[in-house]
Design a protein around this motif. Structure first.
Motif, PDB file in Angstrom:
ATOM      1  N   TYR A 129       0.812  -1.218   0.000  1.00 50.02           N
ATOM      2  CA  TYR A 129       0.000   0.000   0.000  1.00 50.02           C
ATOM      3  C   TYR A 129       0.848   1.272   0.000  1.00 50.02           C
ATOM      4  O   TYR A 129       0.315   2.367   0.144  1.00 50.02           O
ATOM      5  N   VAL A 132      -0.844   3.340  -4.063  1.00 55.67           N
ATOM      6  CA  VAL A 132      -2.136   2.691  -4.303  1.00 55.67           C
ATOM      7  C   VAL A 132      -2.743   3.207  -5.602  1.00 55.67           C
ATOM      8  O   VAL A 132      -2.890   4.416  -5.791  1.00 55.67           O
ATOM      9  N   GLU A 174      -5.413  -0.095   2.951  1.00 58.25           N
ATOM     10  CA  GLU A 174      -6.436  -0.323   1.935  1.00 58.25           C
ATOM     11  C   GLU A 174      -7.186   0.988   1.670  1.00 58.25           C
ATOM     12  O   GLU A 174      -7.694   1.622   2.578  1.00 58.25           O
TER      13      GLU A 174
END
Length: 319
Positions: A129, A132, A174
């Motif tokens: 991450y 991204v 995320e």
């Protein structure tokens, strides 16, 4: 923990009280975990050479092992894409990467194309991450003034970089969340929605190292002289479970792959392991390994030395 390059590329709210850890079991004989191919009979472990035809070491940076770093060069399908002192790391699904001090790039018709040179002081945790790719844009974190963090975003086609400034030292997880970057400090962790700046505090004790995604948190419970146990839990403190005792530690920076699989090392047995949250199952990937990398749906690890290196890989999406 992987010793890969430090440049990374990408694929790609309420406070919760952590349940206090229970008593640590007395040490005994290390439990024997099944091999991953026994736990999942359909599991396949593939191997590829770790040396290019001329003998140079090739360190894969993408789950399909096609792209990687060799002697400071970015190599894709055997061809040098970038050459020089920069370090590289690639995303799970997109050939997009950052070069510190140079800029953000992508592959376009087999050529490295600069997206932007306005990248700031990039935050790198060697996580999938760190950069991204989402909604035809690319986002990454950069250190801001006075302990703040800048979440920078630009279209894949280039243009002006949009910057959101958040308080605290954060890193992307995320999308669209950022999380505490200082994971080696005990105590609470934080999740921040980049879109709204809303914060969720995941409370922890001073003897707990907590690293979170929006779905799961990894908790290393410390004791004098090292780690006492490793747990997983939801960010709201629910579904907390013990994964293993003092011999178990994370093998890679990311908490889980596919919100399901933790990649771990069991030092008590010298094994590289995979823990399945859905099954509550620990299984062995390898009894001998060097560098370990996990990204997207894949885990890969090396054996041998620089003169005869082999990479092993498993697609956990098939399990």
């Amino acid at each position: 923990m992987t010793h890969r390059v430090a440049l990374v590329v990408a694929a790609l709210a309420a406070a919760a009280l952590v349940v206090a850890p229970g008593p640590v079991r007395a040490p005994g004989r290390p439990a024997v975990a099944p091999a991953v191919t026994d736990a999942w009979p359909g599991a396949r472990i593939s191997t590829v050479p770790g040396n290019l035809p001329g003998g140079a070491v090739f360190a894969p940076l993408s789950p399909d092992l096609r792209a990687g770093e060799s002697g400071g060069r970015l190599v894709v399908d055997g061809s040098v894409v970038r050459e020089g002192p920069a370090q590289y790391a690639l995303a799970a699904t997109s050939l997009v990467w950052l070069e510190r001090g140079t800029g953000l790039f992508r592959m376009a018709d087999s050529v490295a194309e600069l997206i932007t040179a306005d990248i700031g002081n990039v935050v790198v945790l060697e996580s999938q991450y760190d950069v991204v790719v989402h909604d035809d844009h690319v986002s990454w974190a950069a250190a801001g003034p006075e302990g703040s963090t800048e979440i920078r975003t630009v279209a894949l086609t280039g243009g002006a970089v949009e910057t959101v400034v958040l308080q605290g030292k954060l890193a992307l997880t995320e999308w669209p969340y950022a999380t505490s970057a200082e994971i080696e400090q005990g105590g609470p962790s934080t999740l921040v929605d980049v879109r709204t700046a809303a914060r969720t505090v995941v409370h922890g004790q001073s003897f707990e190292l907590i690293d979170c995604t929006p779905s799961w948190c990894r908790v290393q419970v410390l004791r004098q002289g090292g780690s006492a146990r490793l747990d997983l839990m939801r960010p709201d403190g629910t579904e907390r479970r013990r994964v293993g005792g003092s011999g178990l530690r994370p093998a890679v920076p990311d908490v889980l792959l596919l919100d399901r699989f933790a990649v771990l090392v069991d030092d008590s047995r010298g094994a590289l392991c995979l823990y399945d949250v859905d099954r509550g199952q620990l299984a062995d990937l390898a009894s001998s390994f060097g560098t370990v990398v996990a990204r997207g749906n894949a885990v890969w690890w090396s054996t041998g030395d620089n003169t005869a290196l082999t990479w092993h890989t498993i697609d956990v999406g098939e399990l």
